[in-house]
Scaffold this motif. Structure first.
Motif, PDB file in Angstrom:
ATOM      1  N   LYS A  77       0.836  -1.205   0.000  1.00  0.00           N
ATOM      2  CA  LYS A  77       0.000   0.000   0.000  1.00  0.00           C
ATOM      3  C   LYS A  77       0.868   1.251   0.000  1.00  0.00           C
ATOM      4  CE  LYS A  77      -0.671  -0.025   5.011  1.00  0.00           C
ATOM      5  NZ  LYS A  77      -1.633  -0.071   6.104  1.00  0.00           N
ATOM      6  N   LYS A  78       0.225   2.356  -0.368  1.00  0.00           N
ATOM      7  CA  LYS A  78       0.836   3.677  -0.264  1.00  0.00           C
ATOM      8  C   LYS A  78       0.045   4.424   0.799  1.00  0.00           C
ATOM      9  CE  LYS A  78       2.434   7.594  -2.995  1.00  0.00           C
ATOM     10  NZ  LYS A  78       2.428   8.205  -4.345  1.00  0.00           N
ATOM     11  N   GLU A  79       0.759   5.034   1.739  1.00  0.00           N
ATOM     12  CA  GLU A  79       0.088   5.703   2.850  1.00  0.00           C
ATOM     13  C   GLU A  79       0.870   6.940   3.267  1.00  0.00           C
ATOM     14  OE1 GLU A  79       0.113   3.074   6.262  1.00  0.00           O
ATOM     15  OE2 GLU A  79       2.114   2.392   5.763  1.00  0.00           O
ATOM     16  N   LEU A  81       2.680   8.768   6.314  1.00  0.00           N
ATOM     17  CA  LEU A  81       3.233   8.439   7.630  1.00  0.00           C
ATOM     18  C   LEU A  81       3.709   9.701   8.323  1.00  0.00           C
ATOM     19  CD1 LEU A  81       5.445   5.271   7.024  1.00  0.00           C
ATOM     20  CD2 LEU A  81       3.192   5.393   8.068  1.00  0.00           C
ATOM     21  N   LYS A  87       5.247  14.761   7.794  1.00  0.00           N
ATOM     22  CA  LYS A  87       4.332  13.776   7.202  1.00  0.00           C
ATOM     23  C   LYS A  87       4.790  13.498   5.776  1.00  0.00           C
ATOM     24  CE  LYS A  87      -0.490  12.682   7.320  1.00  0.00           C
ATOM     25  NZ  LYS A  87      -1.350  12.667   8.484  1.00  0.00           N
ATOM     26  N   PRO A  89       4.556  10.757   2.177  1.00  0.00           N
ATOM     27  CA  PRO A  89       3.951   9.609   1.497  1.00  0.00           C
ATOM     28  C   PRO A  89       4.949   8.453   1.560  1.00  0.00           C
ATOM     29  CG  PRO A  89       4.763  11.174  -0.122  1.00  0.00           C
ATOM     30  CD  PRO A  89       4.958  11.803   1.246  1.00  0.00           C
ATOM     31  N   TRP A  91       5.689   3.994   0.767  1.00  0.00           N
ATOM     32  CA  TRP A  91       5.360   2.670   0.275  1.00  0.00           C
ATOM     33  C   TRP A  91       5.518   1.701   1.431  1.00  0.00           C
ATOM     34  CZ3 TRP A  91       3.005   2.978  -4.087  1.00  0.00           C
ATOM     35  CH2 TRP A  91       3.408   3.853  -5.091  1.00  0.00           C
ATOM     36  N   SER A  92       4.495   0.921   1.716  1.00  0.00           N
ATOM     37  CA  SER A  92       4.557  -0.102   2.756  1.00  0.00           C
ATOM     38  C   SER A  92       4.875  -1.432   2.080  1.00  0.00           C
ATOM     39  CB  SER A  92       3.219  -0.182   3.498  1.00  0.00           C
ATOM     40  OG  SER A  92       3.279  -1.196   4.482  1.00  0.00           O
ATOM     41  N   SER A 112       8.811   0.485   5.511  1.00  0.00           N
ATOM     42  CA  SER A 112       8.201   1.558   4.724  1.00  0.00           C
ATOM     43  C   SER A 112       9.300   2.477   4.217  1.00  0.00           C
ATOM     44  CB  SER A 112       7.205   2.359   5.560  1.00  0.00           C
ATOM     45  OG  SER A 112       6.095   1.559   5.883  1.00  0.00           O
TER      46      SER A 112
END
Length: 142
Positions: A77-79, A81, A87, A89, A91-92, A112
């Motif tokens: 997923k992309k989230e 953090l 903060k 973006p 990649w998990s 990540s």
């Protein structure tokens, strides 16, 4: 650890450096080393420098001393953090040991990376024999 390419062997030597002179603890030759084996840190570097995108999968042979495991890493997923540097973006990525286990119970490792040009490792978590080990980015220096 020294890789002997012509014979596909590893020469593993471990020393106890807490004594003077250092005492040899292990001196072992491992035969039949698979081709294209990466140490865990090189594998993470190569993965993070590949074209990361959702569902990106890469399989690598990972070596740690005389143990070798085929490991698959996948962007799940992309989230966003919250990190010590703001903060970001991210990649998990999760890994699965396909043959054997690199970590406890099947090779569960998560990391990540920032989803920007720096591709910074932001946090990781692994299951180990005594529970879990984790870490997170606390600063960046240029």
């Amino acid at each position: 650890v020294e890789y002997l390419q012509n014979t596909r062997q590893l020469h593993i030597r471990t020393y106890d450096e807490s004594v003077t002179p250092p005492r040899l603890q292990k001196d072992k030759i491992k035969d039949n080393v698979p081709a294209c084996v990466y140490d865990p840190f090189t594998a993470l570097y190569l993965y993070r420098k590949s074209d990361l995108r959702l569902q990106h999968v890469r399989t690598m042979m990972i070596g740690n001393d005389d143990k070798f495991k085929e490991v698959q890493a996948q962007v799940v997923k992309k989230e966003m953090l919250d990190t010590a540097i703001g903060k970001l973006p991210a990649w998990s990525v999760t890994t699965t040991a396909l043959k054997g286990d690199l970590f406890r119970r099947g090779g569960q490792f998560r990391i990540s990376f920032s989803a920007d040009e720096r591709e910074l490792p932001l946090l990781f978590e692994a299951k180990v024999n005594v529970g879990r080990v984790s870490g997170k980015l606390i600063s960046v220096e240029n």
